[in-house]
Write a protein that holds these residues in place. Structure first.
Motif, mmCIF file in Angstrom:
data_model
loop_
_atom_site.group_PDB
_atom_site.id
_atom_site.type_symbol
_atom_site.label_atom_id
_atom_site.label_comp_id
_atom_site.label_asym_id
_atom_site.label_seq_id
_atom_site.Cartn_x
_atom_site.Cartn_y
_atom_site.Cartn_z
ATOM 1 N N TYR B 32 0.872 -1.190 0.000
ATOM 2 C CA TYR B 32 0.000 0.000 0.000
ATOM 3 C C TYR B 32 0.901 1.230 0.000
ATOM 4 O O TYR B 32 2.106 1.132 0.227
ATOM 5 N N ASP B 33 0.275 2.394 -0.232
ATOM 6 C CA ASP B 33 1.065 3.631 -0.232
ATOM 7 C C ASP B 33 1.480 4.002 1.186
ATOM 8 O O ASP B 33 0.866 3.583 2.164
ATOM 9 N N TYR B 34 2.517 4.863 1.230
ATOM 10 C CA TYR B 34 2.982 5.289 2.549
ATOM 11 C C TYR B 34 1.886 6.019 3.309
ATOM 12 O O TYR B 34 1.746 5.870 4.512
ATOM 13 N N GLY B 35 1.107 6.819 2.598
ATOM 14 C CA GLY B 35 0.104 7.634 3.289
ATOM 15 C C GLY B 35 -1.221 6.927 3.499
ATOM 16 O O GLY B 35 -2.162 7.503 4.035
ATOM 17 N N ALA B 36 -1.306 5.644 3.085
ATOM 18 C CA ALA B 36 -2.599 4.953 3.097
ATOM 19 C C ALA B 36 -3.079 4.612 4.496
ATOM 20 O O ALA B 36 -4.251 4.282 4.677
ATOM 21 N N GLU B 38 -2.975 6.618 7.114
ATOM 22 C CA GLU B 38 -3.342 7.778 7.928
ATOM 23 C C GLU B 38 -4.802 7.657 8.318
ATOM 24 O O GLU B 38 -5.602 7.069 7.586
ATOM 25 N N PRO B 39 -5.262 8.261 9.400
ATOM 26 C CA PRO B 39 -4.483 9.021 10.383
ATOM 27 C C PRO B 39 -3.875 8.172 11.505
ATOM 28 O O PRO B 39 -3.306 8.717 12.429
ATOM 29 N N ALA B 40 -4.011 6.845 11.402
ATOM 30 C CA ALA B 40 -3.471 6.017 12.488
ATOM 31 C C ALA B 40 -1.947 6.109 12.530
ATOM 32 O O ALA B 40 -1.354 6.291 13.591
ATOM 33 N N ILE B 41 -1.322 5.956 11.363
ATOM 34 C CA ILE B 41 0.142 6.094 11.284
ATOM 35 C C ILE B 41 0.435 7.029 10.122
ATOM 36 O O ILE B 41 -0.030 6.806 8.997
ATOM 37 N N SER B 42 1.209 8.055 10.393
ATOM 38 C CA SER B 42 1.431 9.079 9.362
ATOM 39 C C SER B 42 2.308 8.548 8.235
ATOM 40 O O SER B 42 3.091 7.605 8.413
ATOM 41 N N GLY B 43 2.167 9.179 7.073
ATOM 42 C CA GLY B 43 2.934 8.773 5.906
ATOM 43 C C GLY B 43 4.431 8.952 6.118
ATOM 44 O O GLY B 43 5.244 8.152 5.646
ATOM 45 N N GLU B 44 4.791 10.012 6.850
ATOM 46 C CA GLU B 44 6.215 10.271 7.091
ATOM 47 C C GLU B 44 6.839 9.120 7.886
ATOM 48 O O GLU B 44 7.932 8.648 7.578
ATOM 49 N N ILE B 45 6.111 8.669 8.898
ATOM 50 C CA ILE B 45 6.625 7.563 9.706
ATOM 51 C C ILE B 45 6.773 6.313 8.851
ATOM 52 O O ILE B 45 7.802 5.627 8.902
ATOM 53 N N MET B 46 5.754 6.033 8.036
ATOM 54 C CA MET B 46 5.795 4.822 7.210
ATOM 55 C C MET B 46 6.971 4.883 6.247
ATOM 56 O O MET B 46 7.695 3.903 6.065
ATOM 57 N N ARG B 47 7.190 6.069 5.670
ATOM 58 C CA ARG B 47 8.277 6.199 4.708
ATOM 59 C C ARG B 47 9.631 5.962 5.392
ATOM 60 O O ARG B 47 10.460 5.172 4.935
ATOM 61 N N ASN B 103 0.863 -7.058 8.471
ATOM 62 C CA ASN B 103 -0.124 -6.930 9.542
ATOM 63 C C ASN B 103 -0.951 -5.657 9.423
ATOM 64 O O ASN B 103 -1.919 -5.480 10.146
ATOM 65 N N LEU B 104 -0.517 -4.728 8.567
ATOM 66 C CA LEU B 104 -1.225 -3.456 8.450
ATOM 67 C C LEU B 104 -1.955 -3.397 7.117
ATOM 68 O O LEU B 104 -1.487 -3.968 6.127
ATOM 69 N N LYS B 105 -3.082 -2.723 7.117
ATOM 70 C CA LYS B 105 -3.857 -2.595 5.877
ATOM 71 C C LYS B 105 -4.635 -1.285 5.956
ATOM 72 O O LYS B 105 -5.167 -0.941 7.016
ATOM 73 N N PRO B 106 -4.750 -0.569 4.840
ATOM 74 C CA PRO B 106 -5.542 0.657 4.878
ATOM 75 C C PRO B 106 -7.000 0.332 5.203
ATOM 76 O O PRO B 106 -7.503 -0.757 4.890
ATOM 77 N N VAL B 107 -7.675 1.295 5.818
ATOM 78 C CA VAL B 107 -9.072 1.105 6.211
ATOM 79 C C VAL B 107 -9.921 0.766 4.989
ATOM 80 O O VAL B 107 -10.824 -0.069 5.037
ATOM 81 N N SER B 108 -9.608 1.421 3.871
ATOM 82 C CA SER B 108 -10.389 1.211 2.647
ATOM 83 C C SER B 108 -10.275 -0.211 2.127
ATOM 84 O O SER B 108 -11.144 -0.670 1.383
#
Lengths: 327, 225
Positions: B32-36, B38-47, B103-108
């Motif tokens: 998924y994208d880095y920003g996908a 959000e808002p649980a984990i920010s894109g900057e952190i993921m990147r 283990n992570l997935k965007p809400v969508s």
């Protein structure tokens, strides 16, 4: 008649001190024991029996003061641009203060509340099986130490004894920096990197090295995990670098190496480190003297016991009386 | 299953040195994208987490593997043992993070949807309810001192679910050889500091919105078969 001069330590009057005031007399143990048992009998008034005091009536001892968060020696933005105002503020205000508050919450009302912080760290470490509040006590101590290690406009070079010892034990300041970098990058996880003064001790437990040499009193670079500090190994810490991620993440992201090299180039206060070294060497030598004296006393005690055990003569050998010198 | 996401390619070692080739590792792509998230984990952190931290673990793991290979070929036992901590740290970091991205997935795309089926039943049996499990993982994660991971694990031998924590980058198997990781939550400060600062409990509370229970169910069903 001149009044008899009294012995300074025991108070016994010794007639022959009258003439020679520079003669210092050391009382024997038996004289001192005699003093201790009879001194009150000569001078004190008869002691009245003390009535037991009802404990409820006396004022209870006030609770010891809770620990307070030590203020920073400089404003939040003083370490810019090497350590941002945000980092310093969050680090001190949230992490350091959090530990102080947690520590107070846990030790309030316990016997630990009256201890000095350093003593609390050592006690709660419990020889490797730390008590629940060790992390808080140790982190409070570590952070106090850390803030004082830095100063605005820091960096430069060490001087005098510190410089000499760095060159003796590491070769040069650059070598020391390299070793500190290595320790920081191989501290896998959270922790601290230290430069410490190691007195003459074996690296095992707190044993005294039976064959001390000049090489034992040396500087060492150590790394510790999480909240541990070299105090628990009986070293004297001289400088501390916090390598928990919260200490550098906002400024350096994951580049711990860059943070450590900037710390050594631009933030460190070598004056403070030198003062700590002076203090450490003084305390270490004082302790060494005390330990040597204790070892000697133990040996003498053993020797006396040994002689007593072997002495099977039915009557003790009559010793010639000491001649009283006539002045 | 979990390790399938690790992409490996064989490198041909110089024939003169040794005849074995060394398998090195590369950074797996995020699904998924880095920003996908959000808002649980920010894109900057993921990147940063993916491109800097995980990449560093992969790079250093490969380096340590090469050194290990050389030490093994030479028969240098001391060298082999000395490399163990670097292997555990960097290799563990690679293994753990590879599982974490799954283990992570965007809400969508279904992130945060509670588990159904076999895993749902097992959670109710072993913890009482999903809320109780979440509460336990959050409290253990918040109480973890320093850096580490908190896991929902399946004990294959005892056939029960457990909540375990591991320090630093130690993989779950260090807590028990029969433990299989279903979910791992990274509680190193780098996983949340830029967004949540020191408030780890907030990070733990919010991450459940993007947890991929489908993946955990798949692993559970496969390993408990």
């Amino acid at each position: 008649m001149q009044p008899a001069t009294a012995c300074a330590s025991s108070g016994l009057t010794i007639p022959w001190l009258r003439r020679c005031s520079s003669l210092r007399v050391k009382c024997s143990t038996s004289q001192r024991a005699h003093c201790a048992s009879t001194s009150t009998a000569d001078t004190a008034e008869p002691i009245e029996p003390i009535e037991p005091i009802d404990p409820i009536e006396t004022d209870p001892e006030p609770d010891p003061e809770p620990f307070k968060l030590k203020p920073l020696p400089y404003p939040f933005n003083a370490l810019e641009p090497h350590m941002s105002k945000e980092t310093v503020e969050y680090h001190w205000e949230r992490h350091h203060r959090g530990h102080v508050d947690s520590l107070n919450a846990i030790i309030q009302g316990t016997e630990f509340a009256e201890m000095e912080l350093e003593n609390m760290v050592l006690t709660s470490y419990n020889e490797g099986n730390p008590l629940p509040f060790f992390v808080h006590a140790s982190q409070v101590w570590n952070h106090d130490f850390f803030w004082e290690t830095m100063k605005p406009g820091g960096g430069g070079n060490p001087s005098n004894v510190l410089k000499y010892l760095i060159e003796r034990d590491f070769g040069s300041l650059d070598e020391l920096a390299k070793e500190i970098q290595n320790a920081a990058l191989t501290q896998f996880g959270s922790g601290w990197v230290w430069l410490a003064y190691k007195a003459h001790r074996l690296g095992v437990g707190n044993d005294i090295n039976p064959r001390p040499s000049k090489k034992d009193k040396r500087l060492v670079v150590v790394k510790t995990p999480n909240a541990v500090s070299p105090l628990v190994w009986d070293y004297y810490p001289l400088l501390a670098i916090d390598v928990w991620e919260h200490a550098y993440y906002m400024d350096y992201e994951n580049r711990r190496g860059d943070y450590v090299s900037v710390f050594l180039d631009k933030l460190i206060s070598w004056d403070v480190v030198s003062d700590r070294l002076k203090n450490a060497m003084f305390r270490a030598s004082k302790r060494e003297k005390m330990e040597k004296r204790e070892m000697l006393l133990d040996k003498m005690k053993e020797a006396r016991l040994r002689v007593k055990a072997v002495d099977l003569r039915p009557t003790p050998k009559a010793r010639p009386k000491m001649k009283r010198r006539q002045y | 299953m979990a390790l399938r996401s690790v992409v490996s390619r064989k490198t041909l070692a110089p024939a003169l040195r040794h005849y074995r080739s060394l398998t090195t590792f590369t950074l797996p792509d995020l699904p998924y994208d880095y920003g996908a998230l959000e808002p649980a984990i920010s894109g900057e952190i993921m990147r940063l987490h993916h491109q800097k931290h995980h990449q560093t673990y992969v790079t250093n793991y490969n380096k340590a593997l090469e050194q290990l290979d050389a030490a093994v070929s030479k028969g240098d036992a001391k060298g082999v043992v000395q490399l163990q901590s670097a292997l555990k740290f960097n290799g563990g970091g690679h293994v753990n993070h590879s599982i974490f991205w799954q283990n992570l997935k965007p809400v969508s795309e279904g992130g945060g949807e509670p588990p159904h089926g076999a895993l749902g039943w097992a959670i109710d049996k072993d913890f009482g309810s999903l809320e109780a499990l979440v509460k336990k993982i959050n409290s253990e994660g918040a109480a973890l001192q320093g850096s580490g991971w908190v896991w929902l694990a399946l004990d294959k031998e005892q056939k029960i679910l457990k909540v375990e924590t591991t320090p630093n980058q130690d993989p779950l198997v260090t807590k028990g050889v029969s433990l299989v990781p279903l979910l791992g939550v990274d509680v190193w400060e780098h996983a949340y500091y830029l967004q949540y600062k020191n408030v780890r409990p907030d990070y733990l509370a919010n991450i459940w919105n993007v947890i991929n229970w489908k993946y955990a169910s798949e692993v559970y069903e496969k390993e408990s078969a």
